[in-house]
Design a protein around this motif. Sequence first.
Motif, PDB file in Angstrom:
ATOM      1  N   LYS A  47       0.825  -1.217   0.000  1.00  0.00           N
ATOM      2  CA  LYS A  47       0.000   0.000   0.000  1.00  0.00           C
ATOM      3  C   LYS A  47       0.857   1.265   0.000  1.00  0.00           C
ATOM      4  N   SER A  48       1.871   1.299   0.862  1.00  0.00           N
ATOM      5  CA  SER A  48       2.716   2.503   0.948  1.00  0.00           C
ATOM      6  C   SER A  48       3.481   2.726  -0.353  1.00  0.00           C
ATOM      7  N   THR A  49       3.920   1.655  -0.982  1.00  0.00           N
ATOM      8  CA  THR A  49       4.626   1.781  -2.262  1.00  0.00           C
ATOM      9  C   THR A  49       3.705   2.347  -3.327  1.00  0.00           C
ATOM     10  N   LEU A  50       2.465   1.870  -3.360  1.00  0.00           N
ATOM     11  CA  LEU A  50       1.495   2.398  -4.325  1.00  0.00           C
ATOM     12  C   LEU A  50       1.250   3.881  -4.102  1.00  0.00           C
ATOM     13  N   ILE A  51       1.064   4.281  -2.848  1.00  0.00           N
ATOM     14  CA  ILE A  51       0.800   5.687  -2.553  1.00  0.00           C
ATOM     15  C   ILE A  51       2.003   6.555  -2.919  1.00  0.00           C
ATOM     16  N   ALA A  52       3.210   6.056  -2.655  1.00  0.00           N
ATOM     17  CA  ALA A  52       4.412   6.821  -3.015  1.00  0.00           C
ATOM     18  C   ALA A  52       4.495   7.027  -4.526  1.00  0.00           C
ATOM     19  N   MET A  53       4.092   6.035  -5.300  1.00  0.00           N
ATOM     20  CA  MET A  53       4.087   6.196  -6.756  1.00  0.00           C
ATOM     21  C   MET A  53       2.969   7.138  -7.201  1.00  0.00           C
ATOM     22  N   MET A  54       1.801   7.050  -6.558  1.00  0.00           N
ATOM     23  CA  MET A  54       0.707   7.981  -6.889  1.00  0.00           C
ATOM     24  C   MET A  54       1.107   9.426  -6.605  1.00  0.00           C
ATOM     25  N   ALA A  55       1.905   9.621  -5.549  1.00  0.00           N
ATOM     26  CA  ALA A  55       2.304  10.967  -5.148  1.00  0.00           C
ATOM     27  C   ALA A  55       3.511  11.481  -5.923  1.00  0.00           C
ATOM     28  N   GLY A  56       4.093  10.650  -6.765  1.00  0.00           N
ATOM     29  CA  GLY A  56       5.241  11.078  -7.553  1.00  0.00           C
ATOM     30  C   GLY A  56       6.549  11.055  -6.804  1.00  0.00           C
ATOM     31  N   PHE A  57       6.588  10.407  -5.656  1.00  0.00           N
ATOM     32  CA  PHE A  57       7.822  10.306  -4.883  1.00  0.00           C
ATOM     33  C   PHE A  57       8.632   9.063  -5.219  1.00  0.00           C
ATOM     34  N   LEU A  58       8.057   8.180  -6.025  1.00  0.00           N
ATOM     35  CA  LEU A  58       8.708   6.925  -6.365  1.00  0.00           C
ATOM     36  C   LEU A  58       8.361   6.604  -7.813  1.00  0.00           C
ATOM     37  N   ALA A  59       9.372   6.268  -8.601  1.00  0.00           N
ATOM     38  CA  ALA A  59       9.132   5.964 -10.012  1.00  0.00           C
ATOM     39  C   ALA A  59       8.691   4.514 -10.169  1.00  0.00           C
ATOM     40  N   PRO A  60       7.666   4.246 -10.974  1.00  0.00           N
ATOM     41  CA  PRO A  60       7.324   2.856 -11.270  1.00  0.00           C
ATOM     42  C   PRO A  60       8.469   2.186 -12.019  1.00  0.00           C
TER      43      PRO A  60
END
Length: 307
Positions: free
Chosen positions: A41-54
């Motif tokens: 869940k946290s990884t998904l949210i970080a990608m939604m927020a633009g803090f983590l690249a898919p």
Amino acid sequence: MTQLVLDNVSRWYGNVVAVNDVSMTIGPGVTGLLGPNGAGKSTLIAMMAGFLAPSAGEVTLGGAQVWRNVGAYRELGLVPEREVSFAYLTGRQFVQASAELHKLGDPRGATQHALEEVDLVDAADRAISTYSKGMRQRAKLAGALVHDPGVLLLDEPFNGVDPRQRMHLMALLTRMGEEGRTVLFSSHILEEVEQIARHVEVVVSGRHAASGDFGAIRRLMTDRPTHYTVRSSDDRRLAAALMGQRSVRGVSLQSPTGTSEVHVEVTDMGDFTRALPTLARDAGITVRELTPTDESLESVFTYLVQS
């Protein structure tokens, strides 16, 4: 209408896959991102927020990719699970810093409004280090709301929040969803999601397990095969009576510690729990203990993945 769209998104760290080929669309209203701890869940949210690249796939907001898109932050607000790093600041200073980073025309006015929204005005001039867990959560929320975003992402926002603050936060998120904002919050607690989210996205072990109206997801969980242990005044007679119930798929009589107990496999949990008291009363049997043996959230989600 602002939508977050995840299109075949994956994220891996070396040989470890944290999120595996997830596609979902998050629109206006309140959406619950539900899954056990470690589900991604946290990884998904970080990608939604633009803090983590898919690592594969893409996340878009209003049709534009979020990763490396500074303009997306005008529409996005994030409340991370991790604690505020600047605990030496007062709540007001923390929120105003966010307002100034967004280059708002009236950062002080926006700060005051955000503090009022989360009911933190009275404690605004105290250091965050003196705040309770619930107050720190509200300070993070105020910082995320200060620029009036259309999309709000919250990672486990109810962790450590006392009941009064929980009710206030739930009411605030509900109101924002009703105003047309896109609100997504993650949780591993079914009851939290049930209270405020109309739409649910379920993730398990990095995979997208289910999606839809909460009632439909709840029925999937309710209708899955469930195992119970029953102890009564006459386990042998109870086992025989249970065999005739439409919601019972299997019954076994066992004696693990010298005292007997009935193990029951049920296909409809609601029907079984309604029928058992009547069945026992009519047979003159006293039910002394009824224990679900696989009611953990992880077992529920595993069933959803496999079904």
